[in-house]
Design a protein around this motif. Structure first.
Motif, PDB file in Angstrom:
ATOM      1  N   ASP A 241       0.861  -1.184   0.000  1.00 16.85           N
ATOM      2  CA  ASP A 241       0.000   0.000   0.000  1.00 16.85           C
ATOM      3  C   ASP A 241       0.895   1.230   0.000  1.00 16.85           C
ATOM      4  O   ASP A 241       1.675   1.447   0.933  1.00 16.85           O
ATOM      5  N   ARG A 243       0.095   4.433   0.005  1.00 12.54           N
ATOM      6  CA  ARG A 243      -0.438   5.660   0.578  1.00 12.54           C
ATOM      7  C   ARG A 243       0.430   6.120   1.744  1.00 12.54           C
ATOM      8  O   ARG A 243       1.293   5.375   2.233  1.00 12.54           O
ATOM      9  N   GLU A 247      -3.038   7.748   5.863  1.00 14.25           N
ATOM     10  CA  GLU A 247      -4.110   7.177   5.047  1.00 14.25           C
ATOM     11  C   GLU A 247      -4.234   5.676   5.269  1.00 14.25           C
ATOM     12  O   GLU A 247      -5.322   5.106   5.160  1.00 14.25           O
ATOM     13  N   LEU A 252     -10.510   4.776   5.012  1.00 12.29           N
ATOM     14  CA  LEU A 252     -10.617   3.699   4.020  1.00 12.29           C
ATOM     15  C   LEU A 252      -9.986   2.402   4.524  1.00 12.29           C
ATOM     16  O   LEU A 252     -10.194   1.343   3.928  1.00 12.29           O
ATOM     17  N   HIS A 254      -7.202  -0.550   5.338  1.00  7.67           N
ATOM     18  CA  HIS A 254      -6.230  -1.194   4.457  1.00  7.67           C
ATOM     19  C   HIS A 254      -6.545  -2.668   4.358  1.00  7.67           C
ATOM     20  O   HIS A 254      -7.295  -3.225   5.159  1.00  7.67           O
ATOM     21  N   ARG A 286      -5.186   4.969  -2.717  1.00  2.00           N
ATOM     22  CA  ARG A 286      -6.589   5.348  -2.530  1.00  2.00           C
ATOM     23  C   ARG A 286      -7.402   5.050  -3.778  1.00  2.00           C
ATOM     24  O   ARG A 286      -8.479   4.463  -3.708  1.00  2.00           O
ATOM     25  N   THR A 287      -6.891   5.479  -4.956  1.00  4.08           N
ATOM     26  CA  THR A 287      -7.545   5.139  -6.223  1.00  4.08           C
ATOM     27  C   THR A 287      -6.625   4.177  -6.973  1.00  4.08           C
ATOM     28  O   THR A 287      -6.683   2.992  -6.749  1.00  4.08           O
ATOM     29  N   MET A 313      -8.297   1.428  -2.829  1.00  5.38           N
ATOM     30  CA  MET A 313      -9.101   1.102  -1.647  1.00  5.38           C
ATOM     31  C   MET A 313     -10.543   1.579  -1.788  1.00  5.38           C
ATOM     32  O   MET A 313     -11.445   1.004  -1.187  1.00  5.38           O
ATOM     33  N   GLU A 314     -10.749   2.621  -2.586  1.00  6.87           N
ATOM     34  CA  GLU A 314     -12.129   3.058  -2.795  1.00  6.87           C
ATOM     35  C   GLU A 314     -12.941   1.955  -3.457  1.00  6.87           C
ATOM     36  O   GLU A 314     -14.084   1.687  -3.078  1.00  6.87           O
ATOM     37  N   TRP A 316     -12.113  -1.295  -3.481  1.00 10.20           N
ATOM     38  CA  TRP A 316     -12.135  -2.444  -2.577  1.00 10.20           C
ATOM     39  C   TRP A 316     -13.249  -2.301  -1.543  1.00 10.20           C
ATOM     40  O   TRP A 316     -14.032  -3.210  -1.318  1.00 10.20           O
ATOM     41  N   ASP A 317     -13.316  -1.142  -0.912  1.00  5.30           N
ATOM     42  CA  ASP A 317     -14.344  -0.910   0.103  1.00  5.30           C
ATOM     43  C   ASP A 317     -15.742  -0.870  -0.500  1.00  5.30           C
ATOM     44  O   ASP A 317     -16.717  -1.290   0.130  1.00  5.30           O
ATOM     45  N   ARG A 318     -15.849  -0.353  -1.728  1.00  5.89           N
ATOM     46  CA  ARG A 318     -17.161  -0.263  -2.366  1.00  5.89           C
ATOM     47  C   ARG A 318     -17.762  -1.657  -2.582  1.00  5.89           C
ATOM     48  O   ARG A 318     -18.966  -1.842  -2.523  1.00  5.89           O
TER      49      ARG A 318
END
Length: 332
Positions: A241, A243, A247, A252, A254, A286-287, A313-314, A316-318
């Motif tokens: 990661d 970030r 972050e 968000l 990890h 993050r993106t 991660m956006e 992944w979390d979505r």
């Protein structure tokens, strides 16, 4: 939402739908010559009238080629391209906002099953998907404008990508229209303008092949969130990661087992990754912008099996993935 706002949205949606139906029924009466005469008759407001007409025509599903040809004939290859591009961009933006805030249900019905593929593409690629769709139309232009309004892309990103990537096609069709006018007038310049327009159209036709070739030379391959979740057990990747530390533990979160090596620190911390040089590495941010930059750095340092989590991660979390309870190691 108040009753007044609901009524206003319904009224605007009906106006757009009604206008589109009327234009579809009487489309045979839309003669470019008549449009040209009407615009010329209101000099010196002709440029403004043309831009406004192009904007309204785009919202109401009138083929842009009709108004675009008029722009090339009336204003020439340079100013005609400018006025056509401004009108097309304003129309595309108006349709985008109409779909986002007013007529989303109608657009979903109109677009059908293809809409979900477009939404997925925009969610993963962002403005790059818009740019590709403008260069290589995947949907009819007018419907595409509305479909983009149903995605989460930012308005500014959508407008800039549309403006820049509609330019080649707008230039080609405008110059082609101007070449036709010159040919009818018997001018020798018609051949030159026609060849320029055809060269631009040929370049646009080859754009998909060029884009695929560029992507094939990337120092990494894209990996979707669902793909990573499904393959993480047997792939056993090292997840990095890139970030910042704040972050990494931020809202968000990890991916469990991921290493945190901020992209700015990566060049001086390459020695920490020497043991996993020959293993699959998945880069996350993050993106996916910083991840792509990190992949280029690792590739230059001799790492070869590199993947970038598309959407980061956006994404992944979505999708709501959770691998915290898996026993397989995900990082070395």
């Amino acid at each position: 939402m108040t009753r007044w706002s609901v009524f206003l949205r319904l009224l605007l949606a009906l106006a757009v739908a009604g206008g589109a139906v009327l234009l579809a029924v009487y489309r045979d009466r839309f003669d470019p010559a008549l449009i040209e005469q009407a615009i010329v008759a209101i000099e010196p407001w002709a440029p403004l009238a043309h831009v406004l007409l192009f904007t309204i025509a785009t919202v109401l599903f009138v083929p842009g080629a009709i108004v675009g040809l008029v722009g090339g004939v009336l204003f020439g290859p340079v100013w005609g391209t400018l006025f056509n591009l401004v009108g097309a961009t304003l129309g595309a933006t108006a349709a985008f906002l109409t779909a986002r805030y007013i007529a989303s249900d109608w657009v979903r019905r109109k677009a059908g099953g293809r809409l979900q593929r477009l939404i997925t593409g925009v969610e993963e690629e962002g403005w790059r998907f818009v740019a590709f769709a403008r260069l290589v139309p995947l949907f009819p232009f007018n419907l595409l404008n509305y479909a983009f309004g149903l995605t989460r892309i930012r308005l500014l990103h959508y407008v800039i990508a549309s403006l820049v990537c509609m330019f080649p096609g707008t230039l080609a069709y405008t110059w082609l229209a101007y070449a036709g006018r010159e040919a009818l007038a018997g001018h020798d310049t018609a051949i030159r303008y026609g060849l320029i327009a055809l060269a631009l159209l040929a370049a646009i036709a080859f754009a998909p092949r060029i884009i695929r070739r560029i992507r094939s030379r990337m120092p990494f391959r894209w990996m979707d969130a669902a793909e990573l979740s499904g393959e993480i057990d047997h792939l056993q990747p090292t997840i990095i990661d890139v970030r910042g530390a704040d972050e990494f533990v931020g809202p968000l979160g990890h991916i469990p087992g991921a290493r945190n090596v901020p992209v700015g620190e990566l060049p001086r911390r390459l020695h920490e990754l020497s043991a996993v040089r020959d293993r699959p590495i998945v880069l996350v941010c993050r993106t996916d912008k910083r991840s792509a930059s990190a992949a280029a750095l690792l590739h230059d340092a001799g790492f070869r099996d590199l993947r970038v989590l598309r959407g980061g991660m956006e994404q992944w979390d979505r999708h709501g993935f959770n691998i915290a309870d898996r026993n397989a190691p995900v990082a070395a």
